[in-house]
Design a protein around this motif. Sequence first.
Motif, short mmCIF file in Angstrom:
data_model
loop_
_atom_site.label_atom_id
_atom_site.label_comp_id
_atom_site.label_asym_id
_atom_site.label_seq_id
_atom_site.Cartn_x
_atom_site.Cartn_y
_atom_site.Cartn_z
N HIS A 27 0.83 -1.21 0.00
CA HIS A 27 0.00 0.00 0.00
C HIS A 27 0.87 1.26 0.00
O HIS A 27 0.63 2.19 -0.76
CB HIS A 27 -0.94 -0.01 1.21
N GLU A 28 1.90 1.28 0.83
CA GLU A 28 2.79 2.44 0.90
C GLU A 28 3.53 2.64 -0.42
O GLU A 28 3.64 3.76 -0.93
CB GLU A 28 3.80 2.26 2.03
N VAL A 29 4.02 1.55 -0.99
CA VAL A 29 4.72 1.64 -2.28
C VAL A 29 3.77 2.16 -3.36
O VAL A 29 4.14 3.03 -4.15
CB VAL A 29 5.31 0.26 -2.68
N HIS A 30 2.54 1.67 -3.35
CA HIS A 30 1.55 2.10 -4.33
C HIS A 30 1.30 3.61 -4.22
O HIS A 30 1.23 4.31 -5.23
CB HIS A 30 0.26 1.31 -4.14
N LEU A 31 1.16 4.11 -3.00
CA LEU A 31 0.94 5.54 -2.81
C LEU A 31 2.12 6.36 -3.34
O LEU A 31 1.92 7.40 -3.98
CB LEU A 31 0.70 5.85 -1.34
N LYS A 32 3.34 5.88 -3.09
CA LYS A 32 4.52 6.60 -3.58
C LYS A 32 4.57 6.61 -5.11
O LYS A 32 4.92 7.62 -5.72
CB LYS A 32 5.79 5.98 -3.02
N ILE A 33 4.20 5.50 -5.73
CA ILE A 33 4.19 5.43 -7.19
C ILE A 33 3.15 6.40 -7.75
O ILE A 33 3.41 7.12 -8.71
CB ILE A 33 3.94 4.00 -7.68
N LYS A 34 1.98 6.45 -7.13
CA LYS A 34 0.95 7.39 -7.57
C LYS A 34 1.45 8.83 -7.47
O LYS A 34 1.21 9.64 -8.36
CB LYS A 34 -0.33 7.21 -6.76
N GLU A 35 2.15 9.16 -6.38
CA GLU A 35 2.71 10.50 -6.22
C GLU A 35 3.72 10.82 -7.32
O GLU A 35 3.73 11.91 -7.86
CB GLU A 35 3.38 10.64 -4.85
N MET A 36 4.57 9.85 -7.64
CA MET A 36 5.57 10.07 -8.68
C MET A 36 4.93 10.24 -10.05
O MET A 36 5.35 11.09 -10.83
CB MET A 36 6.56 8.92 -8.70
N ILE A 37 3.93 9.43 -10.35
CA ILE A 37 3.22 9.57 -11.62
C ILE A 37 2.58 10.94 -11.71
O ILE A 37 2.65 11.61 -12.75
CB ILE A 37 2.18 8.44 -11.81
#
Length: 67
Positions: A27-37
């Motif tokens: 979940h944390e990794v997913h949130l970081k990826i969304k922020e980067m995108i």
Amino acid sequence: MAMDTTEMLAAFNLLAEQLDHKPDDLHEVHLKIKEMINELHVTGMDVPEDLLKFDRELTKRVEGAAD
């Protein structure tokens, strides 16, 4: 301050390593990826299709894990 392409790639690689070593932090990794995108969109950079596909797959996994 926005990241340049090299910094962005390094950050994505770090997140991929995190997934390998701590899959419970999905979940944390997913949130970081969304922020980067989102940052790529804001800076006008193209978001690679494979990254968007990866994000969609993570979304499915994260939402499925919440059930």
